[in-house]
Write an enzyme that holds these catalytic residues in place. Structure first.
Site, PDB file in Angstrom:
ATOM      1  N   TYR A  14      43.064   5.892 -32.578  1.00 53.09           N
ATOM      2  CA  TYR A  14      41.302   7.230 -32.295  1.00 53.09           C
ATOM      3  C   TYR A  14      42.281   8.498 -32.835  1.00 53.09           C
ATOM      4  O   TYR A  14      43.223   8.860 -31.916  1.00 53.09           O
ATOM      5  CB  TYR A  14      41.345   7.832 -30.797  1.00 53.09           C
ATOM      6  CG  TYR A  14      40.841   6.195 -30.250  1.00 53.09           C
ATOM      7  CD1 TYR A  14      41.216   4.962 -29.979  1.00 53.09           C
ATOM      8  CD2 TYR A  14      39.139   6.409 -30.329  1.00 53.09           C
ATOM      9  CE1 TYR A  14      40.784   3.675 -29.241  1.00 53.09           C
ATOM     10  CE2 TYR A  14      38.698   4.703 -29.448  1.00 53.09           C
ATOM     11  CZ  TYR A  14      38.628   4.029 -29.117  1.00 53.09           C
ATOM     12  OH  TYR A  14      38.125   3.086 -28.506  1.00 53.09           O
TER      13      TYR A  14
ATOM     14  N   PRO B 165      29.943   5.447 -28.429  1.00 48.95           N
ATOM     15  CA  PRO B 165      31.260   4.213 -28.433  1.00 48.95           C
ATOM     16  C   PRO B 165      32.317   4.811 -28.114  1.00 48.95           C
ATOM     17  O   PRO B 165      33.231   3.515 -27.719  1.00 48.95           O
ATOM     18  CB  PRO B 165      30.709   3.168 -29.536  1.00 48.95           C
ATOM     19  CG  PRO B 165      30.242   4.797 -30.481  1.00 48.95           C
ATOM     20  CD  PRO B 165      29.273   5.322 -29.601  1.00 48.95           C
TER      21      PRO B 165
ATOM     22  N   LYS C 122      32.675   1.169 -23.783  1.00 43.35           N
ATOM     23  CA  LYS C 122      32.130   0.318 -22.648  1.00 43.35           C
ATOM     24  C   LYS C 122      30.775  -0.258 -23.101  1.00 43.35           C
ATOM     25  O   LYS C 122      29.863  -1.131 -22.030  1.00 43.35           O
ATOM     26  CB  LYS C 122      31.360   1.553 -21.858  1.00 43.35           C
ATOM     27  CG  LYS C 122      33.204   2.655 -21.098  1.00 43.35           C
ATOM     28  CD  LYS C 122      34.077   1.651 -20.820  1.00 43.35           C
ATOM     29  CE  LYS C 122      35.390   1.637 -20.245  1.00 43.35           C
ATOM     30  NZ  LYS C 122      36.496   0.630 -20.250  1.00 43.35           N
TER      31      LYS C 122
ATOM     32  N   TYR D  72      39.847   2.751 -19.453  1.00 37.38           N
ATOM     33  CA  TYR D  72      39.361   2.175 -20.370  1.00 37.38           C
ATOM     34  C   TYR D  72      40.189   0.888 -20.540  1.00 37.38           C
ATOM     35  O   TYR D  72      39.380  -0.198 -20.885  1.00 37.38           O
ATOM     36  CB  TYR D  72      40.983   2.744 -21.785  1.00 37.38           C
ATOM     37  CG  TYR D  72      40.745   2.267 -22.963  1.00 37.38           C
ATOM     38  CD1 TYR D  72      39.535   2.918 -24.341  1.00 37.38           C
ATOM     39  CD2 TYR D  72      41.267   1.288 -23.417  1.00 37.38           C
ATOM     40  CE1 TYR D  72      39.122   2.790 -25.678  1.00 37.38           C
ATOM     41  CE2 TYR D  72      40.810   0.611 -24.596  1.00 37.38           C
ATOM     42  CZ  TYR D  72      39.749   1.989 -26.114  1.00 37.38           C
ATOM     43  OH  TYR D  72      39.796   1.276 -26.858  1.00 37.38           O
TER      44      TYR D  72
HETATM   45  C1  PHB Z   1      35.286  -2.036 -31.942  1.00 40.09           C
HETATM   46  O1  PHB Z   1      35.852  -2.742 -32.353  1.00 40.09           O
HETATM   47  O2  PHB Z   1      34.054  -1.997 -33.488  1.00 40.09           O
HETATM   48  C2  PHB Z   1      35.157  -0.488 -31.660  1.00 40.09           C
HETATM   49  C3  PHB Z   1      36.576  -0.432 -30.961  1.00 40.09           C
HETATM   50  C4  PHB Z   1      36.504   0.565 -29.953  1.00 40.09           C
HETATM   51  C5  PHB Z   1      35.473   1.762 -29.692  1.00 40.09           C
HETATM   52  C6  PHB Z   1      34.461   1.250 -30.244  1.00 40.09           C
HETATM   53  C7  PHB Z   1      33.973  -0.386 -31.244  1.00 40.09           C
HETATM   54  O3  PHB Z   1      35.684   2.714 -28.670  1.00 40.09           O
END
Ligand code: PHB
Ligand code: APR
Length: 391
Positions: free
Chosen positions: A201, A293, A297, A385
Site C-alpha cells: 500500500y 476497497p 473488506k 486488516y
Molecule cells: C485486490 O487484490 O484486488 C485488492 C487487494 C487489497 C485491497 C483491495 C484490492 O485493499
C-alpha cells in the site's frame, strides 16, 4: 415456482447464503441477472480475512482456496521512498489473510451448489419484489423472453449496490449514510510475476498505488486517479510509467511489467443503509453497504452478513423463534461500521485529496510513520486488516 428462501443475486453473498442454508436443510432458489460465464470471469476484490477463510473451510468449499490461495503474514506500507512492514500474523496471535480472487470463490460456490442439485437461475433478473409485509413475499423476474414469479417465505436481497432489492423498501423506512471520495481506482490485471511477496500500500505525493496479486504469474495493480477519469486516457504505457513513479524506492525497487489482460476504473464510496431488513426482506452484502476497497473488506462483510442470516433463518425454521432474525440487522451493522471506519481510515491516510495542503500531507506522513513504528498502532491496523474475531 415456490421455495423457502428466494435469493436475488449470485455474487459471493447470494451463493454462500444458498450453500449455508443447504447445509442446514433449508431450500433456496438463486436468481441472477447475468450469465454464469459473466459472474465467473468478473475481476473483483481478492483478499480473504481469517474469518472468511475459516468459514469457507468449515462449509466444505475451501479445498481449492487452500491449494491455490496465497497465505500472507504481512503487508507493506510504502511512503517517502521506503517500505515498512506490518507483521500481521505476529501482531495478531497467528492470524493471516489469504489472497484468492472473488471470482474464484464464486466459481467454487457455483460448483458446490450445482453438485447437489441447487437451483441457480442465470440470466434471470429480478424485476420487482411484492408482499414484503406479508408471509409469502414474491419475486417477479424475467428469464430470457419469459416472465416468472418466485413465491417464498423470505427474500434475501444479495443483488449488489445496483440491484432492485434495496429500492423495493418503501420510502422513509431506510436511512442512508454515505460518503463520496474525490478519486477513483484504476485497476489492472497483468500477466507477470508479482514484484513483491506481500501487498504494498503506497502513499505518494502523486497519489495512492497498490500492488496486489492473484497467483505467482498474475499481478493486480491499482492507481488512484481522478473520479471522472476515462479509461481511454490511460494507455498501458502511461499506467506502467505512473506505477513505476509511485512505487519507486531509494534502494532501487523495480516493478516488472507484462501484458495487461483486464483494466477498469472503480469509483470509491462509503455507503450504509439501516436497518438491513424490511418485513420479510433481508439485505446482505453490497446491497446494504459499500466500503472503499483500501481496507479489502467488501467481500468479507458480505460473507459475514450471510453467515449471520443463514444461522438466523435455520433457527427460525427449526424452532419458530424469530429472535436471531430480529437481531440480524443490528448484529451485522456492528461489523459493518467497524469495517467502515477502518476502510475510511486507511483511505484517508493513504490517498491524496484534491484540497489537501502541505499541512494535511504532513499529518498523513506522521500518521504513517507512527503506524509503522509504534507496536500498538501497528497492531491496531493488523487486527482490523486480518479481521477481528468478535465485533
Ligand atoms: C485486490 O487484490 O484486488 C485488492 C487487494 C487489497 C485491497 C483491495 C484490492 O485493499
Ligand atoms: N436480479 C438478479 N440479480 C441481480 C440483479 C437483479 N435485479 N441486480 C444485480 N444482480 C446480481 C449482479 O449481477 C451480481 O452478480 O447480483 C449480484 C451481486 O453480486 P456482488 O455485486 O458481487 O455483491 P455481493 O454478493 O454483495 O458481494 C460483495 O462484491 O463488489 C464486490 O467489493 C464487493 O467484494 C464485495 C462483493
Amino acid at each position: 415456482m415456490r421455495t423457502q428462501v428466494g435469493i436475488v443475486g449470485a455474487g459471493p453473498a447470494g451463493l454462500l447464503l444458498s450453500h449455508l442454508l443447504h447445509l442446514q436443510g433449508v431450500e433456496s432458489v438463486v436468481l441472477e441477472a447475468r450469465s454464469r460465464d459473466y459472474v465467473e470471469q468478473r475481476v473483483r476484490a481478492g483478499v480473504l480475512e481469517q474469518n472468511t477463510v475459516d468459514l469457507l473451510r468449515q462449509a466444505g468449499v475451501g479445498d481449492r482456496m487452500d491449494r491455490e490461495g496465497l497465505v500472507h503474514h504481512g503487508i507493506e506500507l510504502r511512503f517517502g521512498g521506503r517500505g515498512h512492514r506490518i507483521a500481521m500474523t505476529e501482531l495478531t496471535g497467528g492470524r493471516s489473510i489469504t489472497v484468492y480472487g472473488q471470482q474464484e470463490v464464486v466459481k467454487d460456490l457455483i460448483r458446490a451448489r450445482l453438485d447437489v442439485g441447487g437451483q441457480l437461475e442465470f440470466e434471470a433478473g429480478a424485476v420487482s419484489l411484492h408482499g414484503l409485509d406479508g408471509d409469502t413475499p414474491t419475486i417477479r423476474y424475467r428469464h430470457g423472453a419469459e416472465d416468472g414469479e418466485l413465491v417464498c417465505d423470505v427474500v434475501a436481497g444479495c443483488d449488489g449496490f445496483h440491484g432492485v432489492a434495496r429500492g423495493a423498501v418503501p420510502d422513509g423506512v431506510l436511512t442512508v449514510y454515505e460518503r463520496q471520495y474525490p478519486f477513483a481506482w484504476l485497476g489492472i490485471l497483468a500477466e507477470v510475476a508479482p514484484s513483491t511477496e506481500e501487498l504494498i500500500y503506497c502513499s505518494h505525493d502523486r497519489g495512492f498505488a497498490l500492488h496486489s496479486m492473484r497467483s505467482p504469474k498474475l499481478t493486480r495493480l491499482y492507481l488512484q486517479v481522478a473520479p471522472d477519469e476515462a479509461i481511454d486516457g490511460w494507455p498501458d504505457e502511461r499506467i506502467w510509467a505512473e506505477l513505476r513513479t509511485r512505487f519507486a524506492t531509494d534502494d532501487g525497487f523495480t516493478l516488472a511489467d507484462g501484458p495487461v489482460v483486464d483494466k477498469g476504473i472503480t469509483p470509491m464510496r462509503s455507503f450504509v443503509v439501516e436497518p438491513m431488513r424490511h418485513g420479510r426482506l433481508f439485505l446482505a452484502g453490497d446491497a446494504a453497504h459499500i466500503v472503499p476497497p483500501t481496507g479489502a473488506k467488501g467481500m468479507n462483510l458480505a460473507v459475514n452478513d450471510v453467515r449471520v442470516l443463514a444461522e438466523a433463518l435455520a433457527a427460525w425454521y427449526r424452532s419458530g423463534s424469530t429472535e436471531l432474525l430480529d437481531g440480524y440487522s443490528a448484529t451485522c451493522l456492528r461489523r459493518v461500521w467497524r469495517s467502515q471506519h477502518f476502510s475510511w481510515w486507511m483511505t484517508s491516510m493513504l490517498h491524496r485529496f484534491p484540497d489537501d495542503d502541505g499541512f494535511q500531507r504532513r499529518l498523513q506522513l506522521s500518521q504513517l510513520a507512527y503506524t509503522t513504528t509504534s507496536e500498538a498502532a501497528a497492531r491496531s491496523l493488523a487486527e482490523n486488516y486480518v479481521g477481528l474475531a468478535q465485533v
